[in-house]
Design a protein around this motif. Sequence first.
Motif, mmCIF file in Angstrom:
data_model
loop_
_atom_site.group_PDB
_atom_site.id
_atom_site.type_symbol
_atom_site.label_atom_id
_atom_site.label_comp_id
_atom_site.label_asym_id
_atom_site.label_seq_id
_atom_site.Cartn_x
_atom_site.Cartn_y
_atom_site.Cartn_z
ATOM 1 N N VAL A 1 45.108 35.774 63.579
ATOM 2 C CA VAL A 1 43.673 36.079 63.632
ATOM 3 C C VAL A 1 43.011 35.517 62.376
ATOM 4 O O VAL A 1 43.547 35.620 61.268
ATOM 5 N N GLN A 2 41.825 34.918 62.558
ATOM 6 C CA GLN A 2 41.122 34.280 61.451
ATOM 7 C C GLN A 2 40.127 35.240 60.793
ATOM 8 O O GLN A 2 39.431 35.988 61.484
ATOM 9 N N TYR A 3 40.077 35.180 59.476
ATOM 10 C CA TYR A 3 39.122 35.961 58.692
ATOM 11 C C TYR A 3 38.484 35.056 57.635
ATOM 12 O O TYR A 3 39.129 34.119 57.143
ATOM 13 N N PRO A 4 37.252 35.344 57.251
ATOM 14 C CA PRO A 4 36.619 34.533 56.202
ATOM 15 C C PRO A 4 37.094 34.958 54.810
ATOM 16 O O PRO A 4 37.494 36.107 54.598
ATOM 17 N N TYR A 5 37.067 34.028 53.893
ATOM 18 C CA TYR A 5 37.212 34.372 52.471
ATOM 19 C C TYR A 5 36.075 33.707 51.697
ATOM 20 O O TYR A 5 35.581 32.641 52.087
ATOM 21 N N GLU A 6 35.650 34.369 50.634
ATOM 22 C CA GLU A 6 34.587 33.860 49.760
ATOM 23 C C GLU A 6 35.073 34.020 48.323
ATOM 24 O O GLU A 6 34.921 35.074 47.711
ATOM 25 N N PHE A 7 35.642 32.973 47.803
ATOM 26 C CA PHE A 7 36.231 32.974 46.474
ATOM 27 C C PHE A 7 35.145 32.508 45.504
ATOM 28 O O PHE A 7 35.037 31.332 45.169
ATOM 29 N N HIS A 8 34.309 33.459 45.069
ATOM 30 C CA HIS A 8 33.147 33.158 44.239
ATOM 31 C C HIS A 8 33.350 33.716 42.840
ATOM 32 O O HIS A 8 33.628 34.908 42.670
ATOM 33 N N ALA A 9 33.196 32.851 41.833
ATOM 34 C CA ALA A 9 33.362 33.265 40.440
ATOM 35 C C ALA A 9 32.001 33.367 39.767
ATOM 36 O O ALA A 9 31.167 32.463 39.872
ATOM 37 N N ILE A 10 31.776 34.479 39.073
ATOM 38 C CA ILE A 10 30.558 34.726 38.310
ATOM 39 C C ILE A 10 30.952 35.498 37.048
ATOM 40 O O ILE A 10 32.123 35.772 36.819
ATOM 41 N N LYS A 11 29.966 35.847 36.240
ATOM 42 C CA LYS A 11 30.212 36.733 35.110
ATOM 43 C C LYS A 11 30.658 38.088 35.644
ATOM 44 O O LYS A 11 30.102 38.603 36.614
ATOM 45 N N ALA A 12 31.676 38.683 35.025
ATOM 46 C CA ALA A 12 32.245 39.929 35.538
ATOM 47 C C ALA A 12 31.372 41.124 35.166
ATOM 48 O O ALA A 12 30.892 41.233 34.035
ATOM 49 N N TYR A 13 31.195 41.999 36.147
ATOM 50 C CA TYR A 13 30.406 43.218 35.934
ATOM 51 C C TYR A 13 31.170 44.410 36.489
ATOM 52 O O TYR A 13 31.608 44.399 37.636
ATOM 53 N N ASP A 14 31.326 45.429 35.643
ATOM 54 C CA ASP A 14 31.979 46.670 36.054
ATOM 55 C C ASP A 14 30.900 47.734 36.213
ATOM 56 O O ASP A 14 30.387 48.261 35.223
ATOM 57 N N ALA A 15 30.550 48.035 37.458
ATOM 58 C CA ALA A 15 29.478 49.000 37.710
ATOM 59 C C ALA A 15 29.850 50.392 37.235
ATOM 60 O O ALA A 15 28.977 51.164 36.813
ATOM 61 N N ALA A 16 31.128 50.736 37.269
ATOM 62 C CA ALA A 16 31.551 52.081 36.881
ATOM 63 C C ALA A 16 31.269 52.357 35.409
ATOM 64 O O ALA A 16 30.920 53.476 35.027
ATOM 65 N N THR A 17 31.422 51.336 34.588
ATOM 66 C CA THR A 17 31.193 51.508 33.143
ATOM 67 C C THR A 17 29.948 50.777 32.666
ATOM 68 O O THR A 17 29.629 50.816 31.482
ATOM 69 N N ASP A 18 29.259 50.095 33.598
ATOM 70 C CA ASP A 18 28.074 49.293 33.278
ATOM 71 C C ASP A 18 28.376 48.289 32.157
ATOM 72 O O ASP A 18 27.591 48.089 31.239
ATOM 73 N N SER A 19 29.541 47.636 32.276
ATOM 74 C CA SER A 19 29.951 46.679 31.248
ATOM 75 C C SER A 19 30.036 45.268 31.836
ATOM 76 O O SER A 19 30.330 45.085 33.023
ATOM 77 N N LEU A 20 29.771 44.281 30.980
ATOM 78 C CA LEU A 20 29.769 42.881 31.363
ATOM 79 C C LEU A 20 30.818 42.127 30.559
ATOM 80 O O LEU A 20 31.083 42.462 29.401
ATOM 81 N N LYS A 21 31.371 41.072 31.154
ATOM 82 C CA LYS A 21 32.321 40.229 30.428
ATOM 83 C C LYS A 21 32.120 38.779 30.841
ATOM 84 O O LYS A 21 32.086 38.456 32.037
ATOM 85 N N ASP A 22 31.989 37.913 29.847
ATOM 86 C CA ASP A 22 31.863 36.478 30.094
ATOM 87 C C ASP A 22 33.199 35.945 30.604
ATOM 88 O O ASP A 22 34.217 36.045 29.923
ATOM 89 N N THR A 23 33.196 35.380 31.802
ATOM 90 C CA THR A 23 34.422 34.845 32.387
ATOM 91 C C THR A 23 34.420 33.316 32.441
ATOM 92 O O THR A 23 35.309 32.722 33.051
ATOM 93 N N SER A 24 33.410 32.677 31.824
ATOM 94 C CA SER A 24 33.494 31.231 31.652
ATOM 95 C C SER A 24 34.636 30.929 30.689
ATOM 96 O O SER A 24 35.098 31.804 29.956
ATOM 97 N N PHE A 25 35.104 29.691 30.685
ATOM 98 C CA PHE A 25 36.169 29.341 29.748
ATOM 99 C C PHE A 25 36.050 27.871 29.365
ATOM 100 O O PHE A 25 35.575 27.043 30.129
#
Length: 252
Positions: free
Chosen positions: A163-187
């Motif tokens: 069975v086929q399913y979609p995937y969306e492998f999207h990279a952005i700046k990381a955001y943790d909603a639980a702690t309202d924290s951000l992390k730069d994930t560029s390299f």
Amino acid sequence: MKKFAIIFLSFFILCCSADNDEPIKQVSVKLNFTHNWGGTALDADDFNKFDFENQESNVLSIERLRYLISRINLIKSNNDTIKFEGYKLVVLDSLGDGLIHELPETISEGTYNLSFTFGFDDNDNISGNYPDLNTANWNVHAEKPGGYHFLQLDGKFKDTTDVQYPYEFHAIKAYDAATDSLKDTSFKLNLGSVSLTNNATIEIKMDLSEWFKNPHAWDLTERSTDLMMNFDAQLDMSDNGKNVFRLGGITQ
């Protein structure tokens, strides 16, 4: 004999001065982004085909590939750095014109180390700041983390029952909603040494299989969609991305 020595020395100095006055050649540089899966060349003609298998035995197709690079630098052996303004949204499509990036100014011939940043770092990742990227729908619409995408790799995968399913492998700046924290994930990547003697095209190779492989084996049956707001997934993507690019050939 003394007179001859003086004449010879004068001639030697004159010749050296003439050599030193020779202008240093200026060369233009283009970057050519190519793509492969584990060493097998890949282009837009391979889209929508279930020809790829990752380390977790997910059979998958590729339907879209776009990614952003910025802060391209050429670094001399004495660490003097030529910094190029701008960025490049690389787009793999049937036209093929989204794969070449010409550096905006010429440089002196010589040997350099080539480096660039994958995505935008925090200094550049400013929501709404780039009209062309806005037009390309490259911005992140959520208020947090905001900014822009670094990668969009989309397609489908098959489960064990085919069975086929979609995937969306999207990279952005990381955001943790639980702690309202951000992390730069560029390299930043340093791809190694390039020797430039004439106008040159430098190949930069992306191995797409590495996105799902190293150091984090990626099982699409567990993580395939809604990854943009998945803090841990974004960190793992960033880790894997550091192994994706290699320096290819140089055409001069």
